[in-house]
Design a protein around this motif. Sequence first.
Motif, mmCIF file in Angstrom:
data_model
loop_
_atom_site.group_PDB
_atom_site.id
_atom_site.type_symbol
_atom_site.label_atom_id
_atom_site.label_comp_id
_atom_site.label_asym_id
_atom_site.label_seq_id
_atom_site.Cartn_x
_atom_site.Cartn_y
_atom_site.Cartn_z
ATOM 1 N N PRO A 335 13.608 -21.502 119.113
ATOM 2 C CA PRO A 335 14.397 -21.919 119.993
ATOM 3 C C PRO A 335 14.438 -20.760 121.423
ATOM 4 N N GLU A 336 14.041 -19.645 120.860
ATOM 5 C CA GLU A 336 14.062 -18.387 121.871
ATOM 6 C C GLU A 336 12.574 -18.369 122.599
ATOM 7 N N TRP A 337 12.625 -17.711 123.764
ATOM 8 C CA TRP A 337 11.342 -17.085 124.314
ATOM 9 C C TRP A 337 11.053 -15.952 123.790
ATOM 10 N N SER A 338 11.394 -14.867 124.550
ATOM 11 C CA SER A 338 11.416 -13.472 124.213
ATOM 12 C C SER A 338 12.249 -13.352 123.180
ATOM 13 N N ARG A 339 11.892 -12.715 121.960
ATOM 14 C CA ARG A 339 12.689 -12.561 120.712
ATOM 15 C C ARG A 339 11.922 -11.476 120.157
ATOM 16 N N ARG A 340 13.103 -10.867 119.093
ATOM 17 C CA ARG A 340 12.828 -9.732 118.017
ATOM 18 C C ARG A 340 11.939 -10.187 116.987
ATOM 19 N N GLY A 341 11.045 -9.184 116.704
ATOM 20 C CA GLY A 341 9.953 -9.482 115.524
ATOM 21 C C GLY A 341 10.919 -9.604 114.167
ATOM 22 N N ARG A 342 11.502 -10.744 113.873
ATOM 23 C CA ARG A 342 12.340 -10.375 112.701
ATOM 24 C C ARG A 342 11.580 -10.625 111.284
ATOM 25 N N GLY A 343 10.429 -10.645 111.319
ATOM 26 C CA GLY A 343 9.416 -10.959 110.173
ATOM 27 C C GLY A 343 9.177 -9.633 109.339
ATOM 28 N N PHE A 344 9.232 -8.413 110.027
ATOM 29 C CA PHE A 344 8.889 -7.080 109.367
ATOM 30 C C PHE A 344 9.789 -6.861 108.242
ATOM 31 N N SER A 345 11.081 -7.121 108.645
ATOM 32 C CA SER A 345 12.174 -6.589 107.744
ATOM 33 C C SER A 345 12.172 -7.632 106.527
ATOM 34 N N ALA A 346 12.033 -8.970 106.771
ATOM 35 C CA ALA A 346 11.876 -9.810 105.765
ATOM 36 C C ALA A 346 10.722 -9.646 104.914
ATOM 37 N N TYR A 347 9.646 -9.580 105.451
ATOM 38 C CA TYR A 347 8.447 -9.129 104.777
ATOM 39 C C TYR A 347 8.665 -7.945 103.678
ATOM 40 N N ALA A 348 9.402 -6.890 104.240
ATOM 41 C CA ALA A 348 9.342 -5.778 103.533
ATOM 42 C C ALA A 348 10.380 -6.133 102.223
ATOM 43 N N ALA A 349 11.385 -6.826 102.717
ATOM 44 C CA ALA A 349 12.344 -6.942 101.604
ATOM 45 C C ALA A 349 11.775 -7.913 100.327
ATOM 46 N N LEU A 350 11.106 -8.903 100.890
ATOM 47 C CA LEU A 350 10.519 -9.931 100.010
ATOM 48 C C LEU A 350 9.537 -9.055 98.996
ATOM 49 N N ARG A 351 8.694 -8.380 99.760
ATOM 50 C CA ARG A 351 7.647 -7.717 98.992
ATOM 51 C C ARG A 351 8.349 -6.814 98.095
ATOM 52 N N HIS A 352 9.176 -5.970 98.542
ATOM 53 C CA HIS A 352 9.901 -4.788 97.735
ATOM 54 C C HIS A 352 10.684 -5.545 96.523
ATOM 55 N N LEU A 353 11.444 -6.674 96.742
ATOM 56 C CA LEU A 353 12.050 -7.148 95.326
ATOM 57 C C LEU A 353 11.162 -7.895 94.547
ATOM 58 N N GLY A 354 10.244 -8.892 95.259
ATOM 59 C CA GLY A 354 9.356 -9.697 94.384
ATOM 60 C C GLY A 354 10.332 -10.865 93.982
ATOM 61 N N THR A 355 9.788 -11.641 93.132
ATOM 62 C CA THR A 355 10.362 -12.796 92.439
ATOM 63 C C THR A 355 11.412 -12.383 91.442
ATOM 64 N N GLU A 356 11.149 -11.434 90.796
ATOM 65 C CA GLU A 356 11.907 -10.935 89.871
ATOM 66 C C GLU A 356 12.773 -9.965 90.313
ATOM 67 N N GLY A 357 13.034 -9.459 91.129
ATOM 68 C CA GLY A 357 13.934 -8.489 91.830
ATOM 69 C C GLY A 357 14.937 -9.554 92.642
ATOM 70 N N LEU A 358 14.297 -10.628 93.151
ATOM 71 C CA LEU A 358 15.173 -11.693 93.778
ATOM 72 C C LEU A 358 16.040 -12.319 92.792
ATOM 73 N N SER A 359 15.665 -12.616 91.664
ATOM 74 C CA SER A 359 16.266 -13.438 90.568
ATOM 75 C C SER A 359 17.352 -12.563 90.246
ATOM 76 N N ASP A 360 16.940 -11.260 89.988
ATOM 77 C CA ASP A 360 17.896 -10.218 89.291
ATOM 78 C C ASP A 360 18.927 -9.958 90.256
ATOM 79 N N LEU A 361 18.743 -9.908 91.692
ATOM 80 C CA LEU A 361 19.836 -9.768 92.431
ATOM 81 C C LEU A 361 20.779 -10.849 92.643
ATOM 82 N N VAL A 362 20.353 -12.208 92.584
ATOM 83 C CA VAL A 362 21.134 -13.271 92.533
ATOM 84 C C VAL A 362 21.999 -13.417 91.545
ATOM 85 N N GLU A 363 21.361 -13.064 90.115
ATOM 86 C CA GLU A 363 22.138 -13.334 88.918
ATOM 87 C C GLU A 363 23.260 -12.570 88.913
#
Length: 465
Positions: A335-363
Amino acid sequence: MTDNRVLQQASDYAIDYLGKLDHRPIGTVDSLDELRRKLDRSLPEQGVSASEVLDDLVRDAEGGILGSGSGRFFGWVIGGSLPVALAADWLTSTWDQNAASNVTAPAEAVVEEVCGNWMKQVLGIPPASSFALVTGCQMAHTTAFAAARHHLLRQRDWDVEAQGLSGAPAIRILTSENRHESILRAVRLLGIGTDAVIYVESDTQGRMSPQALEAVLSAEPERLTIVSLQAGDLNTGVFDDFDALCPIARQHDAWIHVDGAFGLWAAASPRFRHLLEGVELAHSWATDGHKWLNLPFDSGFVFVSKPAAHRAAFSQATSYAVPLEALRNQKDWNPEWSRRGRGFSAYAALRHLGTEGLSDLVERCCDFASRLVEGIAAMEGAEALALPVINQGLVRFLSPDGNHDRRTDEVIARIQTGGEAWFGGVTWQGKRAMRISVCNWLTSEQDIERAVEAVRKALVEKPAH
Ligand SMILES: Cc1ncc(COP(=O)(O)O)c(C=O)c1O
């Protein structure tokens, strides 16, 4: 040459703040008057040095900084910031890309493509769905409803992007009383209007009744309809029964939207994934990165099973920003025009946690939420109102004079003033309650013990009057 010393200074302050987070009071300590007295200076004619500006800002704002990144902050559904996500966020500001377009931010565009695919995989969303990285769940709902509005009106040969809504066939929204307010605001922003919202009967926990949904849909089969369901009620964390509700809504050609601001992340855990069975039958899904994924503010995600409708609602061509071909162009989906690149921090977090880290965080968060609610409810003068289904629960405090609402607010205020833990209040089914939400990566066993002790202390303290 840029004087970069101020960046080192900021980094030192940031690391110092994070180091103190475990010991400083979680609640704010300055009154608004104090904050204004410190911060409300006259705008100088001659600029102040960068270093002095920073020193003053840190000193003057400190008393008004809520320690919501602490592992003992359980108010709202907020989450903290994973260090790797915060670091990537610093770099995002440093690179200062305009993520409107893949021309001005090609690396960000590729990273967003990757994040979209990773998230669909983790959250169990159909792989062909389109997506956008937005500011939060509020804008995720708004984006999804804009796609839904396009799709539904197109069926009646109405081009809403060109013709607007005046004279258009009406769209109604079916949801439950427990829906988050952001659903209503999305409806307001899109010109559909809150009068178009119909509350379908739900059970005592807030789950929409499939029989009631069938009855409402059958009563007016011609109406264009969005059915807005919940993955994780904001107070109790309960989930709508997608397996039962989605086929009914689909039979009536309704658009199904899912508010999964935090609850969609249950899909990351083999223990909790079953709560989302049938969710893949929806048409749009909204969630947050700044809650359970522990990204810094702001970060939300929206997914749409009908990319053509999504794109039709947002894409816009300009002669000065011709996109690179064969690469997703962000502003065709956002919906925005100029905007912040929110992908970098999402990418970093997802890669750092991996699916196991995510599952562990949630549980881990879910287990801690249960321990908190049970630990508090076991105290004399306290009771549980809602045991956590995932990471949310409700308790309240009882007064011998029967005024449990006053007592609950009083105990919450005492806990907040104590500074050791932070919970918020809410009115739930006519009762004041203390909301417990655990979604910070930092929360530890010791934090849970310290928080339970803080509640015990607030409970036995004599009232001030
Ligand atoms: C269930 C639910 N939906 C939507 C929202 C709104 O999300 P945001 O504040 O990211 O816009 C929240 C926020 O707490 C929420 O809990």
